[in-house]
Design an enzyme around this catalytic site. Structure first.
Site, PDB file in Angstrom:
ATOM      1  N   ASP A  62       0.827  -1.205   0.000  1.00  0.00           N
ATOM      2  CA  ASP A  62       0.000   0.000   0.000  1.00  0.00           C
ATOM      3  C   ASP A  62       0.868   1.263   0.000  1.00  0.00           C
ATOM      4  OD1 ASP A  62      -2.798   1.040   0.402  1.00  0.00           O
ATOM      5  OD2 ASP A  62      -1.893   1.851   2.231  1.00  0.00           O
ATOM      6  N   HIS A  92     -10.704  -1.157  -4.857  1.00  0.00           N
ATOM      7  CA  HIS A  92     -11.507  -0.764  -3.697  1.00  0.00           C
ATOM      8  C   HIS A  92     -11.472   0.737  -3.434  1.00  0.00           C
ATOM      9  CE1 HIS A  92      -7.400  -1.062  -2.331  1.00  0.00           C
ATOM     10  NE2 HIS A  92      -7.730  -0.344  -1.256  1.00  0.00           N
ATOM     11  N   ASP A  93     -10.567   1.455  -4.096  1.00  0.00           N
ATOM     12  CA  ASP A  93     -10.431   2.895  -3.888  1.00  0.00           C
ATOM     13  C   ASP A  93     -11.001   3.728  -5.032  1.00  0.00           C
ATOM     14  OD1 ASP A  93      -9.230   2.919  -1.398  1.00  0.00           O
ATOM     15  OD2 ASP A  93      -7.190   2.827  -2.187  1.00  0.00           O
ATOM     16  N   GLU A 152       1.507  -0.162  -4.819  1.00  0.00           N
ATOM     17  CA  GLU A 152       0.589   0.946  -5.100  1.00  0.00           C
ATOM     18  C   GLU A 152       1.404   2.222  -5.030  1.00  0.00           C
ATOM     19  OE1 GLU A 152      -3.501   3.035  -3.447  1.00  0.00           O
ATOM     20  OE2 GLU A 152      -2.040   2.244  -2.045  1.00  0.00           O
TER      21      GLU A 152
END
Length: 545
Positions: free
Chosen positions: A196, A321-322, A247
């Site tokens: 992340d 999911h974002d 990410e």
């Protein structure tokens, strides 16, 4: 070619996938119950958003214990069962590692709050200056990036929510702890890791920034490459078949080449988000505007060509999911939902890179279009609502923006069938199901030979059959066309042309010698292959010879 280039990865948001213990929250056993479905789709690996112990302030991206499963999802035994059952179906698991920050409930941070200097050095505690914050940096979730601790007369850094304290990667003890965590999960059989916001881990300097953002002091800083190389060579790089993806927040092509060039021994591939900001007015997320198609084309072409030239590797995706649902964002989720969903899939998954399919994408799930702030659960969306209200926007405009941009659009429960809550749960879900679940669901798609699911299945099969898709060279095509996104792929003596109409009207294009090609895949049944080709609304065609 290494293994990861030929894989297809499916992302699960566990809270919203399948609930088997009747609490309105998806769980590990729910994932196990759907493994045959995922096997039928044809995927190779499941990336799960975090299932670690967490206060769930940011849907699990605030981790308080990297070694334990959050009870809302199940137990370690459940996870071990999932790993084993997935393996029986030749599917591996990818874990989501949040290493930029921990929850403030993590034992490290709790020790820091007791004044333990060892653990204070795991984070960034700074004194204010001249009665002000240590720097003027903004948090990405609204407000400033510093939280005051009265006991120390100091502030700690949180680039995200105030309950997510940033870790100090300059501290070797921190890095050793994170290496230990990765190795623990490798021993358990986890074979993928998604990191992340990993390009934010090197906080180079703490200075005020003219724009108040501060990114030039913590984004893509030089030591990120050193830290990732160390992580690679002491953990996942030692285990064959492990796949990694980072990410990358507000990154650059040049840095992403560095992160993914094989001989650098950092990561296998990256998620970059520039192509998902083409509907941001003045680069501000919480605004409303139609997407800029030419900018979208230019960005997709640029990243494909430059990463190819630098021997880097892209993760290919529209959804996660974002992000809001791509069919609502770049397609037409009403008149041409099936056509535009298939078009978007062809456009992105025929490129050079590794495809990531987000749950529900393969059946064309849409944005929810919530109408009341009470319906939202996402901390970022709720913060944005209040910020926009303070700025004086009226309620109707705020809801339009949230309907288009909220992360909750992608987090609504998976739509399995036409029963209560789309078959996700037999009790009230943690987040309201989309009202269109009776029409849009897995059961309907599996019965329909022309469904979006069957189309995704075919795209996956083609990628595994034709090396030109997984290994071919990428060349932009029809770059000046203001309605069509197209490119060519080359591999040995093979050629592939992919043409996508991004609009709901007929478009004419000229493709010389088209009669020499065969149609590999299309979202319309009949094709008249003339040099002057009329593409129907949201039509996509891949030509091969």
């Amino acid at each position: 070619m290494t293994d990861f280039q030929n894989k297809v990865i499916y992302q699960i948001y566990p809270k919203s996938f399948c609930d088997t213990n009747h609490d309105g929250i998806g769980d590990i056993n729910g994932i196990i119950s759907k493994l045959d479905y995922l096997k039928e789709l044809g995927i190779d690996m499941i990336w799960m958003c975090p299932i670690f112990a967490s206060p769930q302030r940011d849907s699990g991206y605030d981790i308080k214990d990297y070694y334990h499963i959050d009870p809302i999802f199940g137990t370690m035994e459940d996870l071990e069962h999932l790993i084993a059952e997935a393996k029986k179906r030749d599917i591996d698991l990818m874990f989501d590692m949040v290493f930029n920050h921990t929850s403030t409930e993590h034992e490290w941070f709790q020790e820091a709050l007791k004044g333990n200097e060892k653990y204070k050095n795991y984070y960034f505690f700074k004194t204010g200056k001249d009665g002000k914050l240590p720097t003027n940096w903004d948090s990405k979730f609204g407000g400033k990036a510093w939280k005051y601790v009265p006991d120390f007369d100091e502030y700690y850094l949180h680039l995200y929510d105030e309950k997510q304290a940033d870790l100090n990667w300059k501290n070797k003890e921190v890095r050793n702890e994170l290496i230990k965590i990765i190795n623990y999960w490798l021993d358990k059989g986890i074979r993928g890791f998604r990191f992340d916001v990993i390009n934010n881990i090197d906080k180079r300097e703490f200075k005020d920034s003219p724009d108040g953002l501060g990114k030039q002091y913590y984004c893509d800083q030089p030591k990120v490459h050193d830290y990732l190389h160390e992580l690679n060579t002491k953990s996942f790089g030692l285990v064959d078949g492990t796949i990694t993806v980072g990410e990358m927040s507000a990154t650059s092509v040049e840095n992403c080449i560095g992160y993914t060039r094989p001989h650098n021994k950092e990561l296998d591939m990256v998620f970059s988000f520039h192509h998902l900001k083409v509907d941001y007015m003045n680069k501000e997320k919480w605004t409303s505007m139609p997407f800029d198609f030419q900018e979208l084309k230019d960005l997709l072409h640029t990243w494909q060509v430059k990463m190819q030239e630098g021997n880097g590797w892209n993760a290919l995706f529209w959804n996660c999911h974002d992000q809001p649902r791509s069919v609502s964002r770049f397609g037409n989720d009403k008149e041409y939902r099936k056509e535009s969903a298939k078009m978007l899939a062809t456009a992105i998954y025929m490129m050079r890179g590794t495809p990531y399919i987000y749950q529900g994408e393969e059946i064309g799930m849409t944005n929810h279009y919530f109408t009341d702030i009470q319906q939202y659960q996402d901390v970022e969306s709720i913060n944005a609502y209040h910020i926009l209200k303070e700025k004086g926007l009226d309620e109707e405009d705020i809801h339009k923006i949230l309907q288009e941009k909220s992360r909750d659009n992608s987090r609504t429960p998976m739509q399995w069938n036409g029963s209560l809550n789309g078959g996700f749960s037999d009790v009230k879900p943690w987040l309201q199901s989309n009202q269109n679940y009776k029409e849009i669901n897995v059961e309907n798609d599996l019965k329909d030979t022309d469904s979006i699911f069957r189309y995704y299945q075919k795209l996956i099969q083609l990628r595994k059959t034709y090396k030109i898709i997984s290994e071919g060279t990428y060349v932009p095509y029809l770059e000046e066309d203001d309605s069509v996104f197209a490119y060519k792929r080359y591999y040995q003596d093979e050629e592939l042309i992919v043409v996508n109409n991004f609009y709901g009207e007929n478009i004419t294009v000229n493709i010389p010698h088209i009669h020499e090609y065969k149609v590999l895949v299309s979202n319309y049944q009949e094709q008249d292959l003339q040099a002057t080709l009329t593409l129907r609304p949201y039509e996509t065609i891949a030509f091969y010879k």
